[in-house]
Design an enzyme around this catalytic site. Structure first.
Site, PDB file in Angstrom:
ATOM      1  N   ASP A  43       0.860  -1.181   0.000  1.00  0.00           N
ATOM      2  CA  ASP A  43       0.000   0.000   0.000  1.00  0.00           C
ATOM      3  C   ASP A  43       0.897   1.231   0.000  1.00  0.00           C
ATOM      4  OD1 ASP A  43      -3.268   0.190   0.969  1.00  0.00           O
ATOM      5  OD2 ASP A  43      -2.104   2.037   0.886  1.00  0.00           O
ATOM      6  N   ASN A  92      -5.241  -4.743  -6.635  1.00  0.00           N
ATOM      7  CA  ASN A  92      -6.443  -4.177  -6.036  1.00  0.00           C
ATOM      8  C   ASN A  92      -6.401  -2.655  -5.909  1.00  0.00           C
ATOM      9  OD1 ASN A  92      -8.888  -4.131  -4.120  1.00  0.00           O
ATOM     10  ND2 ASN A  92      -7.233  -3.340  -2.832  1.00  0.00           N
ATOM     11  N   TYR A 158     -12.485   7.289 -14.510  1.00  0.00           N
ATOM     12  CA  TYR A 158     -12.473   6.075 -13.697  1.00  0.00           C
ATOM     13  C   TYR A 158     -13.060   4.902 -14.475  1.00  0.00           C
ATOM     14  CZ  TYR A 158     -13.572   2.919  -9.798  1.00  0.00           C
ATOM     15  OH  TYR A 158     -13.674   1.831  -8.965  1.00  0.00           O
ATOM     16  N   LYS A 162     -11.092   1.480 -15.697  1.00  0.00           N
ATOM     17  CA  LYS A 162     -11.533   0.148 -15.290  1.00  0.00           C
ATOM     18  C   LYS A 162     -11.956  -0.703 -16.493  1.00  0.00           C
ATOM     19  CE  LYS A 162     -10.887   0.505 -10.848  1.00  0.00           C
ATOM     20  NZ  LYS A 162      -9.885  -0.334 -10.161  1.00  0.00           N
ATOM     21  N   THR A 193     -16.517   1.012   1.333  1.00  0.00           N
ATOM     22  CA  THR A 193     -15.097   1.164   1.673  1.00  0.00           C
ATOM     23  C   THR A 193     -14.818   2.636   1.919  1.00  0.00           C
ATOM     24  OG1 THR A 193     -14.348   1.544  -0.592  1.00  0.00           O
ATOM     25  CG2 THR A 193     -14.553  -0.760   0.130  1.00  0.00           C
TER      26      THR A 193
END
Length: 252
Positions: A43, A92, A158, A162, A193
């Site tokens: 991360d 991810n 975005y 994706k 999230t």
């Protein structure tokens, strides 16, 4: 602490998970470890060490900018140097950028979203796949999005990034199918999230329901479970798939 299962579904495997400091990445790291994997928790936030500490000796934390080639190479090297091999990559890490109509999005904002969401997936696969080939094969899971399948209003960049992940997944699956490497994507819908404003391990507020046919938010562990399936041998005949984990959003 997340205790590893010696006979779990990922026993003997080594996984790298980006974006492991929170959300789907953290849930996946904890789940993969419980199923027997050794996990590199990667991360950029600094929270990767906290996730690794929750797991214990079966994990290490690595700080990485997934859009930086040198950093990604270091992440893969850390997996091999620490645990001896690499079997699983879960790309991810990602972020949405600020919602806006397309003509109002700045070039810098475009570059930032594409660098993490698309280039980051490319770099992860570019440097993980040789390590997987050396180990005899492996499984790559890329976190795409329902927006990569249908598009979302005010999230053109975005959605485009994706959608690119979905197509890169399919092409890479064809490139490496005969060499024992499977490449698949999960496509989460609206998931509770930090990107949606949710605190870690919190429940969505009552009355705040996204427009998904199952009439609720997805939770990080639900995407993590889909990633676990694709990481393990139970999905051994699946490659090149982009699997919605979206409460029926794409099927509407």
């Amino acid at each position: 602490m997340s205790e590893s299962e010696p006979g779990g579904r990922l026993a003997g495997k080594v996984a790298v998970i980006t974006g492991a400091g929170s959300g789907i990445g953290r849930a996946s790291a904890l789940l993969f470890a419980r199923e027997g994997a050794k996990v590199v928790c990667a991360d950029i936030s600094g929270r990767e060490e906290k996730t690794a500490a929750e797991i214990g000796a079966a994990a290490i934390g690595v700080r990485v900018d997934v859009a930086n080639s040198v950093a990604v190479q270091g992440m893969i090297a850390a997996a091999v140097d620490t645990f001896g091999r690499l079997d699983i990559l879960f790309n991810n890490a990602g972020f949405s950028g600020e919602p806006a109509p397309l003509a109002e999005i700045g070039e810098d904002a475009f570059d930032a979203v594409v660098a993490v969401n698309l280039k980051g997936v490319f770099l992860g696969m570019k440097y993980a796949i040789p390590a997987m080939l050396a180990a005899g094969g492996g499984s790559v899971i890329n976190n795409a999005s329902a927006s990569g399948l249908v598009g979302w209003k005010s999230l053109a960049v975005y959605s485009a990034s994706k959608g690119g992940v979905v197509q890169m997944t399919k092409s890479a699956a064809l490139d490496y199918a005969k060499q024992g490497i499977r490449v698949n994507a999960i496509c989460p819908g609206m998931t509770w999230t930090g990107l949606a404003g949710g605190a870690e391990d919190s429940a969505p507020p009552a009355g705040m329901v996204p427009p998904q046919p199952l009439n609720r938010w997805g939770m990080p562990n639900e995407s993590a479970t889909a990633a676990l399936f694709l990481a393990g041998d139970e999905s051994s005949f699946i490659t090149g798939a982009a699997i919605p984990v979206d409460g029926g959003y794409v099927a509407r």
